[in-house]
Scaffold this motif. Structure first.
Motif, PDB file in Angstrom:
ATOM      1  N   MET A 102       0.846  -1.179   0.000  1.00 19.00           N
ATOM      2  CA  MET A 102       0.000   0.000   0.000  1.00 19.00           C
ATOM      3  C   MET A 102       0.891   1.241   0.000  1.00 19.00           C
ATOM      4  O   MET A 102       1.800   1.354   0.803  1.00 19.00           O
ATOM      5  N   PRO A 103       0.649   2.183  -0.903  1.00 19.01           N
ATOM      6  CA  PRO A 103       1.429   3.418  -0.934  1.00 19.01           C
ATOM      7  C   PRO A 103       1.235   4.247   0.337  1.00 19.01           C
ATOM      8  O   PRO A 103       0.123   4.327   0.865  1.00 19.01           O
ATOM      9  N   GLN A 104       2.329   4.827   0.799  1.00 21.56           N
ATOM     10  CA  GLN A 104       2.265   5.673   1.988  1.00 21.56           C
ATOM     11  C   GLN A 104       3.264   6.814   1.842  1.00 21.56           C
ATOM     12  O   GLN A 104       4.392   6.614   1.390  1.00 21.56           O
ATOM     13  N   ILE A 105       2.823   8.008   2.241  1.00 23.00           N
ATOM     14  CA  ILE A 105       3.689   9.191   2.283  1.00 23.00           C
ATOM     15  C   ILE A 105       3.823   9.590   3.742  1.00 23.00           C
ATOM     16  O   ILE A 105       2.821   9.718   4.445  1.00 23.00           O
ATOM     17  N   VAL A 106       5.048   9.798   4.196  1.00 21.57           N
ATOM     18  CA  VAL A 106       5.312  10.324   5.528  1.00 21.57           C
ATOM     19  C   VAL A 106       5.964  11.686   5.333  1.00 21.57           C
ATOM     20  O   VAL A 106       6.984  11.795   4.647  1.00 21.57           O
ATOM     21  N   ILE A 107       5.349  12.727   5.907  1.00 23.76           N
ATOM     22  CA  ILE A 107       5.908  14.082   5.801  1.00 23.76           C
ATOM     23  C   ILE A 107       6.548  14.409   7.140  1.00 23.76           C
ATOM     24  O   ILE A 107       5.857  14.694   8.120  1.00 23.76           O
ATOM     25  N   GLU A 108       7.877  14.337   7.175  1.00 27.31           N
ATOM     26  CA  GLU A 108       8.633  14.485   8.423  1.00 27.31           C
ATOM     27  C   GLU A 108       8.321  15.772   9.170  1.00 27.31           C
ATOM     28  O   GLU A 108       8.055  15.737  10.367  1.00 27.31           O
ATOM     29  N   ASN A 109       8.409  16.900   8.467  1.00 23.95           N
ATOM     30  CA  ASN A 109       8.270  18.165   9.187  1.00 23.95           C
ATOM     31  C   ASN A 109       6.824  18.661   9.252  1.00 23.95           C
ATOM     32  O   ASN A 109       6.573  19.827   9.494  1.00 23.95           O
ATOM     33  N   LEU A 110       5.892  17.736   9.094  1.00 25.29           N
ATOM     34  CA  LEU A 110       4.489  17.963   9.442  1.00 25.29           C
ATOM     35  C   LEU A 110       4.124  16.947  10.525  1.00 25.29           C
ATOM     36  O   LEU A 110       3.125  16.241  10.428  1.00 25.29           O
ATOM     37  N   PHE A 111       5.028  16.863  11.516  1.00 23.00           N
ATOM     38  CA  PHE A 111       4.831  15.982  12.667  1.00 23.00           C
ATOM     39  C   PHE A 111       4.691  14.527  12.240  1.00 23.00           C
ATOM     40  O   PHE A 111       3.893  13.773  12.794  1.00 23.00           O
ATOM     41  N   ASN A 112       5.495  14.118  11.228  1.00 23.55           N
ATOM     42  CA  ASN A 112       5.476  12.749  10.700  1.00 23.55           C
ATOM     43  C   ASN A 112       4.085  12.319  10.244  1.00 23.55           C
ATOM     44  O   ASN A 112       3.672  11.176  10.445  1.00 23.55           O
ATOM     45  N   LEU A 113       3.382  13.244   9.607  1.00 18.42           N
ATOM     46  CA  LEU A 113       2.064  12.954   9.060  1.00 18.42           C
ATOM     47  C   LEU A 113       2.157  11.765   8.108  1.00 18.42           C
ATOM     48  O   LEU A 113       3.003  11.740   7.219  1.00 18.42           O
ATOM     49  N   ARG A 114       1.287  10.789   8.300  1.00 19.51           N
ATOM     50  CA  ARG A 114       1.236   9.603   7.439  1.00 19.51           C
ATOM     51  C   ARG A 114      -0.010   9.664   6.570  1.00 19.51           C
ATOM     52  O   ARG A 114      -1.111   9.806   7.071  1.00 19.51           O
ATOM     53  N   ILE A 115       0.207   9.543   5.278  1.00 19.56           N
ATOM     54  CA  ILE A 115      -0.886   9.523   4.312  1.00 19.56           C
ATOM     55  C   ILE A 115      -0.870   8.158   3.645  1.00 19.56           C
ATOM     56  O   ILE A 115       0.085   7.812   2.944  1.00 19.56           O
ATOM     57  N   ASN A 116      -1.898   7.379   3.891  1.00 20.66           N
ATOM     58  CA  ASN A 116      -2.039   6.060   3.286  1.00 20.66           C
ATOM     59  C   ASN A 116      -3.002   6.152   2.116  1.00 20.66           C
ATOM     60  O   ASN A 116      -3.953   6.917   2.147  1.00 20.66           O
ATOM     61  N   SER A 117      -2.757   5.330   1.117  1.00 23.96           N
ATOM     62  CA  SER A 117      -3.627   5.331  -0.048  1.00 23.96           C
ATOM     63  C   SER A 117      -3.816   3.912  -0.555  1.00 23.96           C
ATOM     64  O   SER A 117      -2.917   3.080  -0.443  1.00 23.96           O
ATOM     65  N   THR A 118      -4.961   3.663  -1.106  1.00 24.52           N
ATOM     66  CA  THR A 118      -5.194   2.384  -1.780  1.00 24.52           C
ATOM     67  C   THR A 118      -4.936   2.526  -3.268  1.00 24.52           C
ATOM     68  O   THR A 118      -5.009   1.547  -4.005  1.00 24.52           O
ATOM     69  N   HIS A 119      -4.634   3.744  -3.712  1.00 23.58           N
ATOM     70  CA  HIS A 119      -4.391   4.018  -5.131  1.00 23.58           C
ATOM     71  C   HIS A 119      -2.904   3.923  -5.437  1.00 23.58           C
ATOM     72  O   HIS A 119      -2.079   4.472  -4.714  1.00 23.58           O
ATOM     73  N   VAL A 120      -2.560   3.247  -6.510  1.00 21.82           N
ATOM     74  CA  VAL A 120      -1.175   3.189  -6.967  1.00 21.82           C
ATOM     75  C   VAL A 120      -1.043   4.040  -8.219  1.00 21.82           C
ATOM     76  O   VAL A 120      -2.030   4.366  -8.876  1.00 21.82           O
TER      77      VAL A 120
END
Length: 108
Positions: free
Chosen positions: A1-19
């Motif tokens: 599953m694709p995931q984006i972690v934005i470090e300097n936004l308090f390690n915000l994790r964005i999960n997606s079911t879309h590739v």
């Protein structure tokens, strides 16, 4: 599953079911503000992400990204969120100092 972690936004994790989606689309669909001045067309560098890890999970650099790298407007390890597609796996990114919004609280 694709995931984006934005470090300097308090390690915000964005999960997606879309590739195979552009990074900026996934960020915006999550309700997170991310700068883009040219309408997500790859004509500027305001949507730049600083890639900390996961380059192998992104599409190869686009022609606009290669042009910006050649001209020095992007550095090694930087990508345009409007051009880079997240295929699968995780990427860890940061918002660049000059690409921060004044109304968003960032961590360091």
């Amino acid at each position: 599953m694709p995931q984006i972690v934005i470090e300097n936004l308090f390690n915000l994790r964005i999960n997606s079911t879309h590739v195979n989606r552009k990074v900026i689309e996934l960020i915006h669909e999550n309700g997170t503000d991310w700068m883009h001045a040219c309408g997500k067309k790859g004509r500027c560098t305001t949507c730049k992400i600083i890639l900390r890890s996961g380059a192998e999970n992104l599409s190869p650099p686009s022609k606009p990204e290669l042009d910006f790298l050649a001209s020095g407007r992007l550095k090694a390890g930087e990508r345009l969120a409007c051009q880079a597609e997240l295929h699968t796996g995780e990427i860890i990114v940061r918002v660049g100092q000059y690409n921060k919004f004044p109304h968003v609280k960032y961590s360091e």
